[in-house]
Motif scaffolding. Structure first.
Motif, PDB file in Angstrom:
ATOM      1  N   THR A 350       0.811  -1.221   0.000  1.00  0.00           N
ATOM      2  CA  THR A 350       0.000   0.000   0.000  1.00  0.00           C
ATOM      3  C   THR A 350       0.845   1.272   0.000  1.00  0.00           C
ATOM      4  OG1 THR A 350      -0.131  -0.087   2.424  1.00  0.00           O
ATOM      5  CG2 THR A 350      -1.922  -1.136   1.179  1.00  0.00           C
ATOM      6  N   LYS A 351       2.072   1.189   0.538  1.00  0.00           N
ATOM      7  CA  LYS A 351       2.957   2.355   0.548  1.00  0.00           C
ATOM      8  C   LYS A 351       4.397   1.918   0.349  1.00  0.00           C
ATOM      9  CE  LYS A 351       0.310   5.564   3.479  1.00  0.00           C
ATOM     10  NZ  LYS A 351       0.352   6.424   4.695  1.00  0.00           N
ATOM     11  N   ILE A 352       5.192   2.816  -0.274  1.00  0.00           N
ATOM     12  CA  ILE A 352       6.631   2.603  -0.422  1.00  0.00           C
ATOM     13  C   ILE A 352       7.331   3.872   0.029  1.00  0.00           C
ATOM     14  CG2 ILE A 352       8.529   2.146  -2.016  1.00  0.00           C
ATOM     15  CD1 ILE A 352       6.589   0.632  -3.786  1.00  0.00           C
ATOM     16  N   ASN A 353       8.144   3.749   1.052  1.00  0.00           N
ATOM     17  CA  ASN A 353       8.851   4.913   1.617  1.00  0.00           C
ATOM     18  C   ASN A 353       7.893   6.058   1.926  1.00  0.00           C
ATOM     19  OD1 ASN A 353      11.243   3.505   1.437  1.00  0.00           O
ATOM     20  ND2 ASN A 353      11.953   4.534  -0.411  1.00  0.00           N
ATOM     21  N   GLY A 354       6.735   5.710   2.439  1.00  0.00           N
ATOM     22  CA  GLY A 354       5.758   6.710   2.843  1.00  0.00           C
ATOM     23  C   GLY A 354       4.868   7.221   1.731  1.00  0.00           C
ATOM     24  N   GLN A 355       5.134   6.835   0.483  1.00  0.00           N
ATOM     25  CA  GLN A 355       4.316   7.288  -0.638  1.00  0.00           C
ATOM     26  C   GLN A 355       3.229   6.258  -0.938  1.00  0.00           C
ATOM     27  OE1 GLN A 355       6.479   9.110  -4.058  1.00  0.00           O
ATOM     28  NE2 GLN A 355       8.334   8.451  -2.995  1.00  0.00           N
ATOM     29  N   HIS A 364       5.944   1.166 -10.064  1.00  0.00           N
ATOM     30  CA  HIS A 364       7.164   1.213 -10.862  1.00  0.00           C
ATOM     31  C   HIS A 364       7.774   2.619 -10.895  1.00  0.00           C
ATOM     32  CE1 HIS A 364       7.014  -2.904 -12.199  1.00  0.00           C
ATOM     33  NE2 HIS A 364       5.778  -2.765 -12.659  1.00  0.00           N
ATOM     34  N   SER A 365       6.937   3.653 -10.907  1.00  0.00           N
ATOM     35  CA  SER A 365       7.465   5.025 -10.946  1.00  0.00           C
ATOM     36  C   SER A 365       8.211   5.368  -9.665  1.00  0.00           C
ATOM     37  CB  SER A 365       6.329   6.025 -11.185  1.00  0.00           C
ATOM     38  OG  SER A 365       5.475   6.101 -10.063  1.00  0.00           O
ATOM     39  N   ILE A 366       7.835   4.755  -8.561  1.00  0.00           N
ATOM     40  CA  ILE A 366       8.533   5.007  -7.293  1.00  0.00           C
ATOM     41  C   ILE A 366       9.805   4.178  -7.202  1.00  0.00           C
ATOM     42  CG2 ILE A 366       8.381   4.814  -4.778  1.00  0.00           C
ATOM     43  CD1 ILE A 366       5.372   5.296  -5.037  1.00  0.00           C
ATOM     44  N   THR A 367       9.699   2.887  -7.472  1.00  0.00           N
ATOM     45  CA  THR A 367      10.842   1.991  -7.262  1.00  0.00           C
ATOM     46  C   THR A 367      11.964   2.208  -8.284  1.00  0.00           C
ATOM     47  OG1 THR A 367       9.754   0.261  -8.578  1.00  0.00           O
ATOM     48  CG2 THR A 367       9.420   0.232  -6.187  1.00  0.00           C
ATOM     49  N   ARG A 368      11.641   2.667  -9.495  1.00  0.00           N
ATOM     50  CA  ARG A 368      12.661   2.789 -10.541  1.00  0.00           C
ATOM     51  C   ARG A 368      13.724   3.830 -10.207  1.00  0.00           C
ATOM     52  NH1 ARG A 368      11.716   6.908 -14.506  1.00  0.00           N
ATOM     53  NH2 ARG A 368      12.645   5.584 -16.106  1.00  0.00           N
ATOM     54  N   LEU A 369      13.419   4.751  -9.298  1.00  0.00           N
ATOM     55  CA  LEU A 369      14.363   5.817  -8.959  1.00  0.00           C
ATOM     56  C   LEU A 369      15.157   5.524  -7.693  1.00  0.00           C
ATOM     57  CD1 LEU A 369      12.201   8.984  -9.746  1.00  0.00           C
ATOM     58  CD2 LEU A 369      13.891   7.849 -11.206  1.00  0.00           C
ATOM     59  N   ILE A 370      15.038   4.310  -7.166  1.00  0.00           N
ATOM     60  CA  ILE A 370      15.778   3.934  -5.961  1.00  0.00           C
ATOM     61  C   ILE A 370      17.112   3.317  -6.373  1.00  0.00           C
ATOM     62  CG2 ILE A 370      15.764   2.474  -3.895  1.00  0.00           C
ATOM     63  CD1 ILE A 370      12.705   2.746  -3.919  1.00  0.00           C
ATOM     64  N   GLY A 371      18.204   3.809  -5.806  1.00  0.00           N
ATOM     65  CA  GLY A 371      19.535   3.404  -6.222  1.00  0.00           C
ATOM     66  C   GLY A 371      20.147   2.325  -5.355  1.00  0.00           C
ATOM     67  N   ASP A 375      17.558   2.202   0.931  1.00  0.00           N
ATOM     68  CA  ASP A 375      16.549   1.380   1.618  1.00  0.00           C
ATOM     69  C   ASP A 375      15.169   1.581   1.010  1.00  0.00           C
ATOM     70  OD1 ASP A 375      18.463   0.439   3.383  1.00  0.00           O
ATOM     71  OD2 ASP A 375      18.071   2.020   4.861  1.00  0.00           O
ATOM     72  N   ILE A 376      14.392   0.519   1.028  1.00  0.00           N
ATOM     73  CA  ILE A 376      12.976   0.592   0.663  1.00  0.00           C
ATOM     74  C   ILE A 376      12.177   0.071   1.841  1.00  0.00           C
ATOM     75  CG2 ILE A 376      11.156  -0.146  -0.914  1.00  0.00           C
ATOM     76  CD1 ILE A 376      13.182  -0.648  -3.033  1.00  0.00           C
ATOM     77  N   ILE A 377      11.201   0.864   2.263  1.00  0.00           N
ATOM     78  CA  ILE A 377      10.301   0.433   3.336  1.00  0.00           C
ATOM     79  C   ILE A 377       8.928   0.186   2.723  1.00  0.00           C
ATOM     80  CG2 ILE A 377       9.231   1.023   5.534  1.00  0.00           C
ATOM     81  CD1 ILE A 377      11.636   2.776   6.147  1.00  0.00           C
ATOM     82  N   PHE A 378       8.537  -1.088   2.653  1.00  0.00           N
ATOM     83  CA  PHE A 378       7.230  -1.466   2.133  1.00  0.00           C
ATOM     84  C   PHE A 378       6.227  -1.499   3.279  1.00  0.00           C
ATOM     85  CE2 PHE A 378      10.102  -3.572  -0.915  1.00  0.00           C
ATOM     86  CZ  PHE A 378       9.560  -3.146  -2.112  1.00  0.00           C
ATOM     87  N   GLN A 379       5.066  -0.863   3.051  1.00  0.00           N
ATOM     88  CA  GLN A 379       3.947  -1.069   3.968  1.00  0.00           C
ATOM     89  C   GLN A 379       3.044  -2.117   3.345  1.00  0.00           C
ATOM     90  OE1 GLN A 379       2.373   2.204   6.203  1.00  0.00           O
ATOM     91  NE2 GLN A 379       0.261   1.564   5.811  1.00  0.00           N
ATOM     92  N   VAL A 380       2.906  -3.239   4.032  1.00  0.00           N
ATOM     93  CA  VAL A 380       2.258  -4.427   3.469  1.00  0.00           C
ATOM     94  C   VAL A 380       1.027  -4.772   4.287  1.00  0.00           C
ATOM     95  CG1 VAL A 380       2.557  -6.877   2.967  1.00  0.00           C
ATOM     96  CG2 VAL A 380       4.432  -5.288   2.559  1.00  0.00           C
ATOM     97  N   PHE A 381      -0.051  -5.106   3.573  1.00  0.00           N
ATOM     98  CA  PHE A 381      -1.271  -5.583   4.208  1.00  0.00           C
ATOM     99  C   PHE A 381      -1.331  -7.098   4.019  1.00  0.00           C
ATOM    100  CE2 PHE A 381      -5.740  -6.796   4.111  1.00  0.00           C
ATOM    101  CZ  PHE A 381      -6.213  -6.221   5.275  1.00  0.00           C
TER     102      PHE A 381
END
Length: 493
Positions: A350-355, A364-371, A375-381
């Motif tokens: 539901t969220k990635i790094n608070g977005q 994909h638009s969020i994750t593609r810019l992570i180098g 870190d990636i913080i997934f909010q998972v249900f």
């Protein structure tokens, strides 16, 4: 004081009455008139001095009111906004005989090759003292030559460092003889609706004939807008009513501090001109894209090891999700960092790094810019419970293998740009006996187009391949030793 006046009056009387007899009564009247005249003249002189002083204060006040925050912001930022002029050379053939009458119906012999130049205009933003310039990808698309004109009229030929079709951003490089004034990045994540927004760019620059940019002002009308334009889907745009016209693309949208908050990109118009609905790419996104392009020459997404799909209402009910927002994890690659972190098939992200993640494109638009090493913080249900899972990116996707094509390709690096005329992906292996090998494709060839779609990065190549339908025929265009080749009538297996 009367003594002073009496002494002055006697001097005046001596002069005035030198040839005239003055009775005592007349002398007394003259003394009072003289004193009144001196008092009046003194008062007038004092008032005149006061008025002059006040007028100077008023003039200074008016000057101060003209030099407001907008003027200061423009002076601070406009030196970092440049004019971009592009030239595209098109080759075509002309039949010297019966051109207008028969050429639409017959493929006539004796074709004469011709060339013509197509010119384009846009704006750019200086982002470093040594000559890196940010602009829109569509400003320099298909350009053979790119020229930069600075605020003071200096002209430079620019090299394309890299570009990103998805975000519509590109980075250019010039070699100035001295340090340039660079723009200062602001924070576009906490913009307030209604705050001032200043658009700086070069609309209709060729008609104006002046290297200095044009300034328009407005407010931030909205944030987080989505816009579909031609073959692009823009997300998280800033909307402004500051006038944005042709030639403004790639220019700066700044705040009252002269800081960059957006890259002017598009307008919504029924006439082709500005109608008070302009859009800019947020500076926070642009800064991430710029960093990746300068480092790699393109956007290289991280290796995560997940496959996701949009969460429909039926799927949301199946996994007991309260809302049909987010993406559903459909596959977790064995041994991947996400598998080791505990993410499972059937989880809803539901969220990635608070977005907030609304759908697959957003993911994909969020994750593609992570180098790398970020870190990636997934909010998972999962099973009615929201939880956070953290992973650290270990590598980027620099290689891609298509088993059905028996082909492996890699991302073109910045160093590779010196060896090829095109951008694309480089063949690292073609299995013997494959159709591509039989038709002449070799290791080291650069694939720059599939069908009629240009390939500018590995990410783009992968997206095109996935969209090809089974049994679909297409052509593959590649470069070898700076010569262009084509393999036609390939069939997707």
């Amino acid at each position: 004081m009367d003594f002073v006046f009496l002494y002055a009056f006697r001097t005046f009387r001596t002069i005035y009455c030198a040839c005239t007899v003055c009775p005592p009564a007349l002398e007394k009247v003259m003394f009072h008139q003289f004193r009144y005249t001196v008092y009046t003249l003194s008062l007038f002189l004092c008032l005149a001095v006061i008025c002059v002083g006040k007028n100077a204060d008023v003039q200074q006040g008016l000057l101060g009111s003209r030099r407001n925050a907008i003027v200061n912001a423009v002076e601070f930022a406009s030196l970092a906004v440049v004019n971009i002029s592009t030239t595209q050379i098109q080759e075509y053939a002309v039949n010297p005989f019966f051109q207008d009458l028969w050429s639409p119906f017959f493929d006539m012999p004796f074709q004469i090759p011709q060339k013509r130049e197509l010119h384009g205009l846009g704006s750019g933003i200086i982002i470093s003292e040594d000559g890196y310039i940010l602009t829109n990808q569509h400003v320099i698309e298909d350009a053979d030559f790119v020229e930069i004109i600075l605020f003071d009229g200096q002209e430079f030929e620019a090299q394309v460092v890299g570009l990103d079709q998805l975000s519509d951003l590109a980075v250019l490089k010039i070699e100035p003889p001295s340090q340039l004034l660079e723009i200062q990045f602001g924070d576009s994540s906490n913009l307030m609706i209604g705050e001032w927004a200043i658009a700086i760019g070069h609309p209709f620059a060729s008609a104006v004939g002046n290297p200095k940019p044009t300034v328009t002002i407005g407010v931030v009308s909205a944030t987080n807008r989505t816009l579909k334009a031609e073959n692009r889907l823009y997300r998280h745009l800033i909307q402004t009513d500051a006038s944005i016209n042709p030639g403004n693309s790639g220019g700066a949208l700044v705040n009252l501090h002269g800081q960059l908050i957006g890259v002017n990109t598009a307008i919504y118009s029924t006439s082709g001109g500005s109608q008070g609905i302009g859009f800019a790419i947020p500076a926070d996104i642009a800064q991430k894209v710029v960093g990746r392009i300068i480092e790699h020459g393109a956007i290289i997404p991280p290796v995560i090891g997940l496959k996701v799909q949009n969460l429909t209402q039926d799927l949301a009910e199946a996994v007991n999700s309260p809302e049909a927002t987010g993406v559903l994890v459909t596959q977790v690659e064995d041994g991947s960092i996400v598998a080791l972190s505990g993410i499972k098939r059937g989880d809803v992200i539901t969220k990635i790094n608070g977005q907030t993640v609304m759908d697959q494109d957003e993911y994909h638009s969020i994750t593609r810019l992570i180098g790398e090493n970020e870190d990636i913080i997934f909010q998972v249900f999962r099973a009615g419970i929201q939880q956070q899972i953290k992973i650290t990116i270990k590598e980027l996707q620099r290689n891609y293998e298509i088993d059905s094509w028996k082909l492996k390709v890699r991302q073109q690096s910045r160093k590779d740009l010196n060896n090829y005329s095109h951008r694309g992906v480089i063949v690292s292996r073609v299995r013997g006996g494959s159709e591509l090998a039989r038709k002449g494709l070799r290791r080291g060839d650069l694939i720059y187009k599939l069908g009629n779609v240009v390939v500018d990065s590995l990410e783009n190549f992968k997206r095109i391949v996935i969209r090809l339908r089974r049994n679909q025929r297409f052509s593959l265009f590649f470069e070898r030793d700076r010569e262009e080749w084509a393999i036609r009538n390939l069939v997707v297996q």
